[in-house]
Design a protein around this motif. Sequence first.
Motif, short mmCIF file in Angstrom:
data_model
loop_
_atom_site.label_atom_id
_atom_site.label_comp_id
_atom_site.label_asym_id
_atom_site.label_seq_id
_atom_site.Cartn_x
_atom_site.Cartn_y
_atom_site.Cartn_z
N LEU A 61 -15.96 -1.58 0.86
CA LEU A 61 -16.72 -0.96 1.96
C LEU A 61 -18.22 -1.07 1.79
O LEU A 61 -18.96 -1.06 2.76
CB LEU A 61 -16.31 0.52 2.08
N GLY A 62 -18.69 -1.20 0.55
CA GLY A 62 -20.12 -1.28 0.32
C GLY A 62 -20.78 0.08 0.31
O GLY A 62 -20.13 1.13 0.42
N TRP A 63 -22.10 0.05 0.16
CA TRP A 63 -22.85 1.30 0.01
C TRP A 63 -22.78 2.15 1.27
O TRP A 63 -22.67 3.38 1.22
CB TRP A 63 -24.29 1.00 -0.35
N HIS A 64 -22.86 1.52 2.45
CA HIS A 64 -22.90 2.29 3.69
C HIS A 64 -21.52 2.82 4.08
O HIS A 64 -21.42 3.81 4.80
CB HIS A 64 -23.46 1.43 4.83
N GLY A 65 -20.45 2.16 3.63
CA GLY A 65 -19.13 2.59 4.04
C GLY A 65 -18.41 3.48 3.05
O GLY A 65 -17.41 4.11 3.41
N MET A 66 -18.86 3.55 1.83
CA MET A 66 -18.18 4.36 0.83
C MET A 66 -18.39 5.85 1.09
O MET A 66 -19.25 6.25 1.88
CB MET A 66 -18.67 4.00 -0.58
N ALA A 67 -17.57 6.66 0.43
CA ALA A 67 -17.62 8.10 0.63
C ALA A 67 -18.94 8.67 0.11
O ALA A 67 -19.57 8.12 -0.81
CB ALA A 67 -16.44 8.77 -0.07
N ASN A 68 -19.33 9.79 0.69
CA ASN A 68 -20.61 10.41 0.30
C ASN A 68 -20.59 10.93 -1.14
O ASN A 68 -21.62 10.89 -1.82
CB ASN A 68 -20.95 11.55 1.27
N TRP A 69 -19.44 11.40 -1.59
CA TRP A 69 -19.41 11.93 -2.95
C TRP A 69 -19.57 10.81 -3.98
O TRP A 69 -20.15 11.03 -5.05
CB TRP A 69 -18.10 12.69 -3.20
N ILE A 70 -19.14 9.59 -3.65
CA ILE A 70 -19.35 8.46 -4.56
C ILE A 70 -20.83 8.10 -4.59
O ILE A 70 -21.40 7.79 -5.65
CB ILE A 70 -18.50 7.26 -4.12
N LYS A 71 -21.51 8.15 -3.43
CA LYS A 71 -22.94 7.89 -3.41
C LYS A 71 -23.70 8.92 -4.24
O LYS A 71 -24.64 8.57 -4.97
CB LYS A 71 -23.45 7.92 -1.96
N ALA A 72 -23.27 10.18 -4.12
CA ALA A 72 -23.94 11.23 -4.89
C ALA A 72 -23.76 11.02 -6.39
O ALA A 72 -24.71 11.19 -7.17
CB ALA A 72 -23.42 12.60 -4.46
N VAL A 73 -22.55 10.64 -6.80
CA VAL A 73 -22.29 10.42 -8.23
C VAL A 73 -23.10 9.23 -8.75
O VAL A 73 -23.70 9.29 -9.82
CB VAL A 73 -20.79 10.21 -8.47
N LEU A 74 -23.12 8.13 -7.97
CA LEU A 74 -23.89 6.96 -8.39
C LEU A 74 -25.39 7.25 -8.43
O LEU A 74 -26.09 6.82 -9.35
CB LEU A 74 -23.61 5.79 -7.45
N GLY A 75 -25.89 7.99 -7.44
CA GLY A 75 -27.30 8.35 -7.46
C GLY A 75 -27.67 9.24 -8.62
O GLY A 75 -28.71 9.05 -9.27
N LEU A 76 -26.80 10.21 -8.92
CA LEU A 76 -27.07 11.10 -10.05
C LEU A 76 -27.02 10.34 -11.37
O LEU A 76 -27.85 10.56 -12.27
CB LEU A 76 -26.05 12.24 -10.06
N ILE A 79 -30.26 8.33 -11.65
CA ILE A 79 -31.39 9.18 -12.02
C ILE A 79 -31.35 9.56 -13.49
O ILE A 79 -32.37 9.54 -14.20
CB ILE A 79 -31.43 10.42 -11.12
N CYS A 80 -30.17 9.89 -13.98
CA CYS A 80 -30.03 10.25 -15.40
C CYS A 80 -30.36 9.06 -16.30
O CYS A 80 -31.00 9.22 -17.34
CB CYS A 80 -28.62 10.75 -15.67
N THR A 81 -29.94 7.86 -15.88
CA THR A 81 -30.25 6.66 -16.67
C THR A 81 -31.75 6.41 -16.73
O THR A 81 -32.30 6.09 -17.79
CB THR A 81 -29.53 5.45 -16.07
N VAL A 82 -32.42 6.56 -15.58
CA VAL A 82 -33.87 6.36 -15.55
C VAL A 82 -34.58 7.39 -16.43
O VAL A 82 -35.53 7.06 -17.16
CB VAL A 82 -34.38 6.41 -14.10
N ILE A 83 -34.12 8.64 -16.38
CA ILE A 83 -34.75 9.68 -17.19
C ILE A 83 -34.58 9.38 -18.68
O ILE A 83 -35.51 9.53 -19.48
CB ILE A 83 -34.17 11.05 -16.83
N ILE A 84 -33.37 8.93 -19.06
CA ILE A 84 -33.13 8.60 -20.47
C ILE A 84 -34.00 7.43 -20.92
O ILE A 84 -34.59 7.44 -22.01
CB ILE A 84 -31.64 8.30 -20.68
#
Length: 255
Positions: A61-76, A79-84
């Motif tokens: 489905l890609g980024w626009h078609g995937m579920a919102n909770w998957i987008k939230a997990v990937l975004g989080l 962010i954690c990777t960038v902070i580390i």
Amino acid sequence: MAKNNDRTPHIPNRRQEPPATEPTEPKEPRLAALREWWDAAWDNGGVLHTRWEELRRAPALGWHGMANWIKAVLGLAGICTVIILLDGATDALADAMRRLLSAAPRVEIGADTSNTVFAVVDQPIRTYIAAHTASLPISASTIYTVWQVVGLFGLIGGFLRSSGARLTWTAWGAASIAMVYSTTPADGRTIATGLAALAWTAASALALRGLTLRPSLFIHNTAPGIELRPEIHVPAPVAPPAEGTPDNVHPLQKR
């Protein structure tokens, strides 16, 4: 002999029995209840089955078609990777900048760095910085290094189409040309300033790429099928009233 006038009937003490309670059914073990919930969650339409199907279809489905909770997990996770990474690179970056500033070349007034064409532009800048940093709390070498870093930032940021970096590049180039003109001796001032301007202009082809001075006209047409044509409409001349007809009478009223 006195009679007992108390006629209260004597009630023998009876033992109070507990109220009768309904028989309770045995409680279902927790393990069995958990197993039942697990089986129901993995059935069609269950919570875990639905989440698994959304996760399985996410790559297709890609980024626009995937579920919102998957987008939230990937975004989080991003962010954690960038902070580390930033936390681990902070010490290394600070140490690198400290070494860069401490290892900067020493700037001396009147000291020729080389006999190349680059020295025609670089040497006046070195001399200007050394002559105007005596009262500052930092050394001339640090100022010279900062000047180089700012120029590199403007060049790379301008190449990436950053407006702030392009403004920095423009101010950096104008300041560099002014330093060359101010420090170079009078007999070679024109040549040195011209070389500095040409070098900065040539580098601006990368820093200011895509920038045009031609005015652009944007017409946003929202309605389909509408064509814009420049036309000049000249009003038709009004015919003079006929002879014998009053001027205040409308032409349609004339008979």
